[in-house]
Write a protein that holds these residues in place. Sequence first.
Motif, short mmCIF file in Angstrom:
data_model
loop_
_atom_site.label_atom_id
_atom_site.label_comp_id
_atom_site.label_asym_id
_atom_site.label_seq_id
_atom_site.Cartn_x
_atom_site.Cartn_y
_atom_site.Cartn_z
N UNK A 197 4.05 4.64 8.92
CA UNK A 197 2.81 4.43 9.67
C UNK A 197 1.92 5.65 9.47
N UNK A 198 0.61 5.45 9.24
CA UNK A 198 -0.28 6.60 9.04
C UNK A 198 -0.47 7.37 10.34
N UNK A 199 -0.34 8.67 10.23
CA UNK A 199 -0.52 9.54 11.40
C UNK A 199 -1.91 9.37 12.00
N UNK A 200 -2.88 9.06 11.15
CA UNK A 200 -4.26 8.91 11.59
C UNK A 200 -4.42 7.81 12.63
N UNK A 274 -5.19 17.49 -1.56
CA UNK A 274 -4.25 18.53 -2.00
C UNK A 274 -3.87 18.25 -3.44
N UNK A 275 -3.89 19.30 -4.25
CA UNK A 275 -3.57 19.16 -5.68
C UNK A 275 -4.47 18.14 -6.35
N UNK A 276 -5.71 18.08 -5.90
CA UNK A 276 -6.68 17.19 -6.50
C UNK A 276 -6.53 15.72 -6.12
N UNK A 277 -5.63 15.42 -5.18
CA UNK A 277 -5.40 14.03 -4.77
C UNK A 277 -5.69 13.85 -3.29
N UNK A 278 -6.17 12.65 -2.95
CA UNK A 278 -6.36 12.31 -1.54
C UNK A 278 -5.02 11.88 -0.97
N UNK A 279 -4.61 12.53 0.12
CA UNK A 279 -3.31 12.26 0.70
C UNK A 279 -3.42 11.91 2.19
N UNK A 280 -2.53 11.04 2.59
CA UNK A 280 -2.51 10.56 3.97
C UNK A 280 -1.17 10.92 4.58
N UNK A 281 -1.19 11.63 5.71
CA UNK A 281 0.06 11.95 6.40
C UNK A 281 0.67 10.67 6.95
N UNK A 282 2.00 10.59 6.89
CA UNK A 282 2.66 9.39 7.39
C UNK A 282 3.96 9.76 8.10
N UNK A 283 4.33 8.92 9.05
CA UNK A 283 5.61 9.02 9.73
C UNK A 283 6.49 7.91 9.17
N UNK A 284 7.66 8.31 8.68
CA UNK A 284 8.53 7.38 7.95
C UNK A 284 9.65 6.86 8.85
N UNK A 285 9.92 5.57 8.73
CA UNK A 285 11.01 4.95 9.48
C UNK A 285 12.36 5.29 8.86
N UNK A 286 13.38 5.38 9.69
CA UNK A 286 14.74 5.49 9.20
C UNK A 286 15.23 4.09 8.81
N UNK A 302 -4.56 -6.14 9.99
CA UNK A 302 -5.24 -5.43 11.08
C UNK A 302 -5.03 -3.92 10.93
N UNK A 303 -3.85 -3.49 10.46
CA UNK A 303 -3.58 -2.06 10.28
C UNK A 303 -4.50 -1.48 9.21
N UNK A 304 -4.64 -2.18 8.07
CA UNK A 304 -5.53 -1.68 7.01
C UNK A 304 -6.99 -1.67 7.47
N UNK A 305 -7.37 -2.66 8.24
CA UNK A 305 -8.75 -2.67 8.77
C UNK A 305 -8.99 -1.49 9.69
N UNK A 306 -8.01 -1.20 10.56
CA UNK A 306 -8.13 -0.06 11.46
C UNK A 306 -8.16 1.24 10.68
N UNK A 307 -7.39 1.31 9.60
CA UNK A 307 -7.38 2.53 8.79
C UNK A 307 -8.74 2.75 8.15
N UNK A 309 -11.60 1.69 9.27
CA UNK A 309 -12.53 2.06 10.36
C UNK A 309 -12.34 3.51 10.77
N UNK A 310 -11.09 3.98 10.83
CA UNK A 310 -10.84 5.36 11.25
C UNK A 310 -11.37 6.35 10.23
N UNK A 311 -11.21 6.05 8.94
CA UNK A 311 -11.69 6.97 7.90
C UNK A 311 -13.21 6.99 7.84
N UNK A 312 -13.85 5.84 8.06
CA UNK A 312 -15.32 5.76 7.95
C UNK A 312 -16.01 5.89 9.30
N UNK A 313 -15.31 6.42 10.28
CA UNK A 313 -15.85 6.52 11.64
C UNK A 313 -17.18 7.25 11.68
N UNK A 314 -17.30 8.37 10.98
CA UNK A 314 -18.53 9.17 10.99
C UNK A 314 -19.35 9.01 9.72
N UNK A 315 -19.00 8.01 8.92
CA UNK A 315 -19.74 7.76 7.67
C UNK A 315 -19.57 6.28 7.33
#
Length: 349
Positions: A197-200, A274-286, A302-307, A309-315
């Motif tokens: 799940x994305x930390x964002x 980081x290292x020239x790549x766009x990275x998304x922090x995530x919490x991984x399930x066991x 719905x998760x991808x739609x929310x993601x 929206x969260x990234x484009x919140x101020x743009x």
Amino acid sequence: MSKPTDESIGLDVAWSLQGFSAKLKSRLLSALDRAGARKIDQKGLEQDRKQALHRAMTDVQLALIATSGEALQERIRNDPELAQRALTLFSRAERQAENFEASLGLAVEDLKNNPSTTAEGADSPDVLDPDFLNRWENYASGATSEIVREKWGRVLSSEIREPGTFSLKTLRIIDELDQETAILFQRFCQSRIDMWAPELLLDLSSSELSSLAQAELVLEAELPSTISFLETINGAGEKWWILKNNNLGVVVRQNPRPPCITEGPFNFDPIHIADGKLKLNMIVLTKVGVALSAIIPRDEEAVFRRLAEAISKDAEGSAIFVHRNPDGGMSAVTEEAVAPPAEVKISTE
């Protein structure tokens, strides 16, 4: 164990196994056969006592039961304490049978509503593992509330769809899971994509995530785990990033990039370069978390739609939800015509 037939368990004509795959049907019947020839109707399960006795007992067994019953009656007449213990034992057994049947009925309902399975290969088993059924029956027999019965019903239906999902250790952890942690995990799964799940998107505090880690549902690490976006271009040749999963994804504009994207050394922000790549922090399930998440309904779109929206919140328009076309391309899904154009081509680099 011989394979049961529809007739041997007395399936009610109100619903049938038509539409179920052969393997799904076989696994379900292997679980129902264990129930001792119970009858299924639209609302759940009813005991078919005559049929159960006919299948489960021989004349010799019936005679032994009758003789034992007479002996027990004689002892009870002279021992009130024994009579009370016997009543308690019978009452407990009746409650356990009721809990077991209710959980089994909810599993059948779940399969009726969603019979699809991904484990249809030639190597997938036709019946459920007896060890799994033994342990599941034990836990389901203690399910006194509707919520707990539904939980064990979904565990069984998920195992029928894909055998091997739930190990004995996973069943134990599920049984020991307290309600507060279960609610936290449900909140976590509202943002789940595959096994992470994305930390964002998570609205869980560090202490709440730690509780999930202690319950062996998510991995806890000193440094955040990340997933990288791929580079892509739209029809106009503009550079974007894309993160996709099967048929769904999100694209993010590179220039100008959204303000929420940060860059710099030792950067642990939820979304960063980081290292020239766009990275998304995530919490991984066991592994246990992945199995348990299988019984929690989710809406990945719905998760991808929310993601997005969260990234484009101020743009506005800097991140867009996309889905796969029949021809294999990815198209933007928006209410208005905004960049990038509909067709998104994924870079092979």
